[in-house]
Write a protein that holds these residues in place. Structure first.
Motif, PDB file in Angstrom:
ATOM      1  N   PHE A   1       0.857  -1.183   0.000  1.00  0.00           N
ATOM      2  CA  PHE A   1       0.000   0.000   0.000  1.00  0.00           C
ATOM      3  C   PHE A   1       0.892   1.232   0.000  1.00  0.00           C
ATOM      4  O   PHE A   1       1.844   1.317   0.771  1.00  0.00           O
ATOM      5  N   HIS A   2       0.587   2.194  -0.854  1.00  0.00           N
ATOM      6  CA  HIS A   2       1.374   3.425  -0.992  1.00  0.00           C
ATOM      7  C   HIS A   2       2.855   3.119  -1.249  1.00  0.00           C
ATOM      8  O   HIS A   2       3.725   3.498  -0.448  1.00  0.00           O
ATOM      9  N   PRO A   3       3.173   2.489  -2.367  1.00  0.00           N
ATOM     10  CA  PRO A   3       4.584   2.211  -2.670  1.00  0.00           C
ATOM     11  C   PRO A   3       5.415   3.482  -2.819  1.00  0.00           C
ATOM     12  O   PRO A   3       6.637   3.452  -2.657  1.00  0.00           O
ATOM     13  N   GLU A   4       4.720   4.604  -3.111  1.00  0.00           N
ATOM     14  CA  GLU A   4       5.440   5.869  -3.282  1.00  0.00           C
ATOM     15  C   GLU A   4       6.123   6.329  -2.005  1.00  0.00           C
ATOM     16  O   GLU A   4       7.028   7.178  -2.052  1.00  0.00           O
ATOM     17  N   TYR A   5       5.735   5.789  -0.864  1.00  0.00           N
ATOM     18  CA  TYR A   5       6.388   6.161   0.390  1.00  0.00           C
ATOM     19  C   TYR A   5       7.804   5.601   0.481  1.00  0.00           C
ATOM     20  O   TYR A   5       8.629   6.118   1.241  1.00  0.00           O
ATOM     21  N   GLY A   6       8.075   4.533  -0.243  1.00  0.00           N
ATOM     22  CA  GLY A   6       9.422   3.963  -0.285  1.00  0.00           C
ATOM     23  C   GLY A   6       9.927   3.420   1.034  1.00  0.00           C
ATOM     24  O   GLY A   6      11.133   3.469   1.304  1.00  0.00           O
ATOM     25  N   THR A   7       9.035   2.866   1.860  1.00  0.00           N
ATOM     26  CA  THR A   7       9.430   2.414   3.198  1.00  0.00           C
ATOM     27  C   THR A   7       9.717   0.906   3.297  1.00  0.00           C
ATOM     28  O   THR A   7      10.093   0.430   4.351  1.00  0.00           O
ATOM     29  N   LYS A   8       9.500   0.178   2.214  1.00  0.00           N
ATOM     30  CA  LYS A   8       9.721  -1.274   2.176  1.00  0.00           C
ATOM     31  C   LYS A   8       8.931  -2.007   3.275  1.00  0.00           C
ATOM     32  O   LYS A   8       9.491  -2.611   4.189  1.00  0.00           O
ATOM     33  N   PRO A   9       7.600  -1.953   3.197  1.00  0.00           N
ATOM     34  CA  PRO A   9       6.762  -2.579   4.226  1.00  0.00           C
ATOM     35  C   PRO A   9       6.881  -4.100   4.248  1.00  0.00           C
ATOM     36  O   PRO A   9       7.256  -4.729   3.257  1.00  0.00           O
ATOM     37  N   HIS A  10       6.522  -4.672   5.390  1.00  0.00           N
ATOM     38  CA  HIS A  10       6.404  -6.121   5.528  1.00  0.00           C
ATOM     39  C   HIS A  10       4.935  -6.545   5.538  1.00  0.00           C
ATOM     40  O   HIS A  10       4.609  -7.649   5.955  1.00  0.00           O
ATOM     41  N   VAL A  11       4.069  -5.634   5.090  1.00  0.00           N
ATOM     42  CA  VAL A  11       2.648  -5.936   4.931  1.00  0.00           C
ATOM     43  C   VAL A  11       2.333  -5.843   3.442  1.00  0.00           C
ATOM     44  O   VAL A  11       2.604  -4.815   2.806  1.00  0.00           O
ATOM     45  N   PHE A  12       1.765  -6.918   2.903  1.00  0.00           N
ATOM     46  CA  PHE A  12       1.478  -6.988   1.473  1.00  0.00           C
ATOM     47  C   PHE A  12       0.001  -7.281   1.244  1.00  0.00           C
ATOM     48  O   PHE A  12      -0.698  -7.800   2.114  1.00  0.00           O
ATOM     49  N   TYR A  13      -0.457  -6.933   0.031  1.00  0.00           N
ATOM     50  CA  TYR A  13      -1.860  -7.098  -0.311  1.00  0.00           C
ATOM     51  C   TYR A  13      -2.028  -7.799  -1.654  1.00  0.00           C
ATOM     52  O   TYR A  13      -1.290  -7.511  -2.604  1.00  0.00           O
ATOM     53  N   LYS A  14      -2.996  -8.706  -1.686  1.00  0.00           N
ATOM     54  CA  LYS A  14      -3.411  -9.343  -2.933  1.00  0.00           C
ATOM     55  C   LYS A  14      -4.715  -8.686  -3.378  1.00  0.00           C
ATOM     56  O   LYS A  14      -5.563  -8.361  -2.557  1.00  0.00           O
ATOM     57  N   ASN A  15      -4.864  -8.492  -4.694  1.00  0.00           N
ATOM     58  CA  ASN A  15      -6.045  -7.815  -5.242  1.00  0.00           C
ATOM     59  C   ASN A  15      -6.184  -6.396  -4.706  1.00  0.00           C
ATOM     60  O   ASN A  15      -7.299  -5.895  -4.514  1.00  0.00           O
ATOM     61  N   LEU A  16      -5.059  -5.736  -4.503  1.00  0.00           N
ATOM     62  CA  LEU A  16      -5.075  -4.365  -3.992  1.00  0.00           C
ATOM     63  C   LEU A  16      -5.767  -3.416  -4.968  1.00  0.00           C
ATOM     64  O   LEU A  16      -6.326  -2.393  -4.554  1.00  0.00           O
ATOM     65  N   PHE A  17      -5.755  -3.757  -6.257  1.00  0.00           N
ATOM     66  CA  PHE A  17      -6.382  -2.896  -7.258  1.00  0.00           C
ATOM     67  C   PHE A  17      -7.853  -2.637  -6.942  1.00  0.00           C
ATOM     68  O   PHE A  17      -8.411  -1.601  -7.325  1.00  0.00           O
ATOM     69  N   MET A  18      -8.482  -3.564  -6.238  1.00  0.00           N
ATOM     70  CA  MET A  18      -9.895  -3.392  -5.909  1.00  0.00           C
ATOM     71  C   MET A  18     -10.117  -2.188  -4.995  1.00  0.00           C
ATOM     72  O   MET A  18     -11.213  -1.616  -4.966  1.00  0.00           O
ATOM     73  N   PHE A  19      -9.085  -1.799  -4.247  1.00  0.00           N
ATOM     74  CA  PHE A  19      -9.195  -0.642  -3.355  1.00  0.00           C
ATOM     75  C   PHE A  19      -8.586   0.611  -3.974  1.00  0.00           C
ATOM     76  O   PHE A  19      -9.083   1.718  -3.756  1.00  0.00           O
ATOM     77  N   THR A  20      -7.519   0.451  -4.744  1.00  0.00           N
ATOM     78  CA  THR A  20      -6.761   1.615  -5.215  1.00  0.00           C
ATOM     79  C   THR A  20      -7.113   2.058  -6.630  1.00  0.00           C
ATOM     80  O   THR A  20      -6.794   3.175  -7.022  1.00  0.00           O
ATOM     81  N   LYS A  21      -7.753   1.170  -7.408  1.00  0.00           N
ATOM     82  CA  LYS A  21      -8.058   1.525  -8.801  1.00  0.00           C
ATOM     83  C   LYS A  21      -9.560   1.445  -9.052  1.00  0.00           C
ATOM     84  O   LYS A  21     -10.344   1.278  -8.129  1.00  0.00           O
ATOM     85  N   ASN A  22      -9.956   1.593 -10.302  1.00  0.00           N
ATOM     86  CA  ASN A  22     -11.373   1.718 -10.617  1.00  0.00           C
ATOM     87  C   ASN A  22     -11.804   0.784 -11.735  1.00  0.00           C
ATOM     88  O   ASN A  22     -10.977   0.148 -12.390  1.00  0.00           O
ATOM     89  N   PHE A  23     -13.131   0.725 -11.943  1.00  0.00           N
ATOM     90  CA  PHE A  23     -13.667  -0.115 -13.002  1.00  0.00           C
ATOM     91  C   PHE A  23     -14.665   0.667 -13.849  1.00  0.00           C
ATOM     92  O   PHE A  23     -15.161   1.723 -13.456  1.00  0.00           O
TER      93      PHE A  23
END
Length: 280
Positions: free
Chosen positions: A177-199
């Motif tokens: 989530f928010h890769p632009e922060y550049g913090t290298k998280p240890h929390v990952f998401y599958k199907n993140l597009f459903m929250f961050t993008k549109n249809f």
């Protein structure tokens, strides 16, 4: 060495908030020396479920994203902590509750908004990934409380080598989530597009004997502004189509029903679109 990671499949979160409530159950009123002070009853959401509605009835959906401390490898709070924030060898980021006393700057240092201030204890707090339980060999579930309480297994925890995690990221198309922060998280998401993008979605009908009927297996083609094909679909039994995971921009929708064609200009601007029924 092995690291702890959290993974959420966004598709299976139904906003039951068991993750939040189990966190409250574990930390509110409970002092875990060496890990964290008691969490206040109100105000803190160490597991915070974000909500987003996309589209418009009847072609709409509700998407939920469980967020918590991202346990970043390059954690901004570590620099702001002045020695009070550290990463364990297993990748879990901790706030030393004694060294961090009075340091309210920690709250603003987290771009994810995952750090809260406990006024009663005069210290910043956040998710510890239930490290006090993970360190306990008698804790037989072997995972954080939020993961253990998730009824759909939308949330999962993994204690694996970084190389194994990299392979999982590639095979499961995981994102942060928010890769632009550049913090290298240890929390990952599958199907993140459903929250961050549109249809863009709609339905196709055709007038037969004076009655508009849904058209199954009509061809729907979505193209970008340059004319490149984004995706090709066939309408379902209800005549519906849905192109998901779209970035903002201009698109062209081409529909074909028994040789008859229609083209529709589509603009995605921060929200999903329901084009309703398109009649032939």
């Amino acid at each position: 060495m092995k690291q702890w990671y959290l993974v959420q499949d966004v598709r299976w979160c139904h906003d039951c908030n068991n993750c939040l409530m189990s966190c409250k159950d574990e930390f509110v009123g409970n002092d875990w020396p060496g890990y964290t002070k008691p969490q206040p009853r109100h105000g803190h959401r160490w597991v915070n479920v974000l909500r987003r509605e996309r589209g418009r009835y009847a072609r709409n959906d509700y998407i939920y994203l469980a967020t918590t401390c991202q346990h970043c490898e390059d954690a901004p709070c570590e620099a702001a902590g002045k020695g009070a924030v550290y990463r364990r060898e297993d990748g879990i980021v901790m706030i030393d509750q004694e060294k961090a006393k009075g340091n309210k700057d920690l709250v603003d240092s987290c771009p994810y908004g995952a750090i809260y201030y406990n006024e009663e204890e005069d210290v910043a707090q956040k998710c510890t990934m239930c490290s006090h339980l993970l360190d306990d060999p008698d804790w037989t579930p072997g995972v954080p409380r939020c993961v253990h309480s998730c009824p759909t297994e939308s949330l999962k925890a993994f204690y694996i080598e970084p190389e194994e995690m990299e392979a999982m990221i590639e095979s499961e198309n995981l994102e942060v989530f928010h890769p632009e922060y550049g913090t290298k998280p240890h929390v990952f998401y599958k199907n993140l597009f459903m929250f961050t993008k549109n249809f863009v979605a709609g339905g196709v009908t055709k007038n037969k004997n004076g009655v508009d009927d849904c058209v199954e297996n009509a061809t729907a083609i979505l193209k970008d502004a340059k004319g490149n094909i984004v995706e090709v679909q066939k309408t379902n039994f209800f005549g519906d189509f849905k192109f998901d995971g779209l970035d903002d921009g201009d698109y062209v929708l081409e529909l074909n029903v028994e040789g008859e064609e229609k083209k529709i200009d589509v603009k995605i601007e921060g929200k999903s679109l329901n084009l309703d029924y398109i009649a032939f």
